[in-house]
Each structure stands twice: as structure tokens, then as C-alpha cells.
Design a protein around this motif. Structure first.
Motif, PDB file in Angstrom:
ATOM      1  N   MET A   1      40.597  38.992  34.177  1.00 48.97           N
ATOM      2  CA  MET A   1      41.791  39.523  34.765  1.00 48.97           C
ATOM      3  C   MET A   1      41.486  40.825  35.497  1.00 48.97           C
ATOM      4  O   MET A   1      42.025  41.063  36.569  1.00 48.97           O
ATOM      5  N   ALA A   2      40.625  41.628  34.933  1.00 46.61           N
ATOM      6  CA  ALA A   2      40.278  42.895  35.573  1.00 46.61           C
ATOM      7  C   ALA A   2      39.651  42.662  36.940  1.00 46.61           C
ATOM      8  O   ALA A   2      39.939  43.393  37.895  1.00 46.61           O
ATOM      9  N   ASN A   3      38.807  41.627  37.054  1.00 47.70           N
ATOM     10  CA  ASN A   3      38.182  41.331  38.345  1.00 47.70           C
ATOM     11  C   ASN A   3      39.218  40.910  39.376  1.00 47.70           C
ATOM     12  O   ASN A   3      39.131  41.299  40.547  1.00 47.70           O
ATOM     13  N   VAL A   4      40.193  40.123  38.967  1.00 45.40           N
ATOM     14  CA  VAL A   4      41.243  39.681  39.883  1.00 45.40           C
ATOM     15  C   VAL A   4      42.060  40.875  40.370  1.00 45.40           C
ATOM     16  O   VAL A   4      42.357  40.997  41.567  1.00 45.40           O
ATOM     17  N   LEU A   5      42.414  41.756  39.456  1.00 46.05           N
ATOM     18  CA  LEU A   5      43.189  42.935  39.844  1.00 46.05           C
ATOM     19  C   LEU A   5      42.394  43.854  40.770  1.00 46.05           C
ATOM     20  O   LEU A   5      42.951  44.407  41.732  1.00 46.05           O
ATOM     21  N   ALA A   6      41.111  44.002  40.508  1.00 42.09           N
ATOM     22  CA  ALA A   6      40.270  44.829  41.374  1.00 42.09           C
ATOM     23  C   ALA A   6      40.179  44.220  42.767  1.00 42.09           C
ATOM     24  O   ALA A   6      40.292  44.925  43.775  1.00 42.09           O
ATOM     25  N   ALA A   7      39.984  42.907  42.834  1.00 40.37           N
ATOM     26  CA  ALA A   7      39.915  42.236  44.133  1.00 40.37           C
ATOM     27  C   ALA A   7      41.242  42.352  44.876  1.00 40.37           C
ATOM     28  O   ALA A   7      41.268  42.576  46.093  1.00 40.37           O
ATOM     29  N   LEU A   8      42.343  42.207  44.153  1.00 39.40           N
ATOM     30  CA  LEU A   8      43.664  42.336  44.770  1.00 39.40           C
ATOM     31  C   LEU A   8      43.843  43.741  45.348  1.00 39.40           C
ATOM     32  O   LEU A   8      44.275  43.898  46.490  1.00 39.40           O
ATOM     33  N   GLY A   9      43.495  44.749  44.582  1.00 46.67           N
ATOM     34  CA  GLY A   9      43.617  46.120  45.052  1.00 46.67           C
ATOM     35  C   GLY A   9      42.776  46.380  46.290  1.00 46.67           C
ATOM     36  O   GLY A   9      43.247  47.013  47.246  1.00 46.67           O
ATOM     37  N   CYS A  10      41.547  45.885  46.286  1.00 44.07           N
ATOM     38  CA  CYS A  10      40.676  46.066  47.453  1.00 44.07           C
ATOM     39  C   CYS A  10      41.242  45.349  48.678  1.00 44.07           C
ATOM     40  O   CYS A  10      41.283  45.916  49.772  1.00 44.07           O
ATOM     41  N   ALA A  11      41.675  44.111  48.493  1.00 49.73           N
ATOM     42  CA  ALA A  11      42.194  43.332  49.616  1.00 49.73           C
ATOM     43  C   ALA A  11      43.437  43.981  50.212  1.00 49.73           C
ATOM     44  O   ALA A  11      43.565  44.090  51.434  1.00 49.73           O
ATOM     45  N   VAL A  12      44.336  44.424  49.370  1.00 52.34           N
ATOM     46  CA  VAL A  12      45.568  45.060  49.854  1.00 52.34           C
ATOM     47  C   VAL A  12      45.240  46.375  50.562  1.00 52.34           C
ATOM     48  O   VAL A  12      45.809  46.689  51.612  1.00 52.34           O
TER      49      VAL A  12
END
Length: 71
Positions: A1-12
Motif C-alpha cells: 500500500m505504501a508503494n501505491v500511495l508513493a506512486a500516486l503522490g509522485c504522479a499527481v
């Protein structure tokens, strides 16, 4: 889950549409062998789960997740 949230933050932060990202995340499926239940528990046998944990940290995470099924 942490990886998904990190990727989401970077993409946004790079300009990706947050709604499109959330929709894409909802459609993610884990890879085979990632906490994959190959035999659900029954009255005759325990659950059988496959996980490719290959570091002490990932093994600890897999065991913690498994404990949620049988506290």
C-alpha cells in the motif's frame, strides 16, 4: 500500500489527473504469488497461501497479514 500511495503522490505532483489515478489503482491486481490463497481454509485443512517474500521484512509483512486470518 505504501508503494501505491508513493506512486500516486509522485504522479499527481507531476500533473497526472488524481481521479484517473484512483480509478487505475482500483483496477490493480496483485501478481501471482503475492499472498495468493491457493486453498481456502475448510473444516479438514488450514488455508494454503503462497507468498514470494524473499527478505526478512517482506516475510514479516506476509506473516502479519496471515495472522489477521487466524489471530
Amino acid at each position: 500500500m505504501a508503494n501505491v500511495l508513493a506512486a500516486l503522490g509522485c504522479a499527481v505532483s507531476l500533473g497526472a489527473d488524481p481521479d484517473a489515478m484512483i480509478k487505475a489503482i482500483a483496477e490493480l491486481v496483485p501478481p501471482p504469488g503475492r499472498f495468493e490463497i491457493v486453498a481456502p481454509p475448510s473444516s479438514r485443512h488450514p488455508a494454503v497461501v503462497v507468498d514470494y517474500a524473499h527478505t526478512p521484512e517482506s516475510l514479516a509483512s506476509a506473516l502479519a497479514a496471515a495472522r489477521a486470518f487466524a489471530p
